[in-house]
Design an enzyme around this catalytic site. Structure first.
Site, mmCIF file in Angstrom:
data_model
loop_
_atom_site.group_PDB
_atom_site.id
_atom_site.type_symbol
_atom_site.label_atom_id
_atom_site.label_comp_id
_atom_site.label_asym_id
_atom_site.label_seq_id
_atom_site.Cartn_x
_atom_site.Cartn_y
_atom_site.Cartn_z
ATOM 1 C CG HIS A 266 88.158 -9.778 98.068
ATOM 2 N ND1 HIS A 266 89.170 -9.850 95.983
ATOM 3 C CD2 HIS A 266 88.359 -11.452 98.245
ATOM 4 C CE1 HIS A 266 89.675 -10.418 96.150
ATOM 5 N NE2 HIS A 266 89.343 -11.734 96.974
ATOM 6 C CD GLU B 156 88.625 -4.678 96.485
ATOM 7 O OE1 GLU B 156 88.484 -5.639 97.706
ATOM 8 O OE2 GLU B 156 88.898 -4.753 95.741
ATOM 9 C CB CYS C 166 90.137 -8.884 91.872
ATOM 10 S SG CYS C 166 88.467 -9.621 92.811
ATOM 11 C CB CYS D 164 86.041 -6.091 93.783
ATOM 12 S SG CYS D 164 86.709 -7.521 95.020
#
Lengths: 148, 148
Positions: B52, B54, B82, B85
């Site tokens: 992801h 992040e 999420c 993260c």
């Protein structure tokens, strides 16, 4: 209960982490009896806050399979995964998580946010705990005792 | 509200992700006004379920600083992080998280496990939301509409 061969291997990884000065947690990722990845905590070595044993084996296995979804894969880890790792395990669609020792302070599976019980989770792996627990705890206690 | 220059850069990263066929989410990691990392979702490209936006900027910035703790760093991301993260952000000791659009289905900050409110969390970043929200939502809607 005798640890499974996969948990034994995860414990060996945890021992290797301790020898490198990392928090001794090890993980193994298995598909159909074949070990796709075995690794341990490398947060300090890699200067990577996300380099928990679980994350490293998820990433290595997904790369090996050429697929970000690890369908039919089982993860063996010596300590209850934290919230980050538990959420990553769900994202990767891991079938089963087998962990050694429970982690009431940092765990995210059977403690804290209990990630797999969240209503918004997309995938809930089967969870088995307590396999290889004694040795997993022993390694962590030895490690933190030596650092006090 | 006008998006900050950092959120504008995160939105540009999200656009770049869409152009590569990845879910359009972008992130920027800043320390003292200096951008340490800017990246976007690369789950498909890297065959990495953890890639992801992040996570990628956390890892890049920590490597650049040679430290797994990102003290005094702020993260700008186009969508609510999420659970994976959010937990990684807490592990990395990020000071502030600024996100664009809320994510009631997949978010882990103000929805789902609300990671930063967990009693067992070690670090709680400041959270600001709604910056650049309209464009962040637009990018995601365009992306998923085109795939339906």
């Amino acid at each position: 209960m005798l640890p499974s061969p996969h948990m034994t291997r995860a414990l060996e990884q945890a021992e290797a982490a301790a020898a490198r000065g990392e928090v001794p947690i090890g993980a193994v990722l298995v598909q159909g009896g074949v070990v796709l990845a075995a690794d341990s905590n490398r947060v300090i070595e890699l200067h990577d806050p996300t380099a928990h044993a679980e994350m490293l084996v998820l990433r290595t296995a997904a790369k090996a399979l050429g697929n970000e979804r690890l369908d039919g894969c089982d993860l063996y880890v010596t300590l209850e995964p934290c919230a980050m790792c538990a959420a990553a395990i769900a994202l990767a669609r891991v079938r089963k998580v087998v962990y050694g020792a429970a982690d009431p302070k940092g765990g995210g599976v059977d403690h804290g946010p209990r990630i797999f019980t969240q209503p918004t989770i997309h995938h809930r792996p089967e969870v088995v705990s307590g396999i290889g627990e004694t040795r997993a705890v022993e390694l962590l206690q030895e490690f933190f005792r030596a650092r006090r």
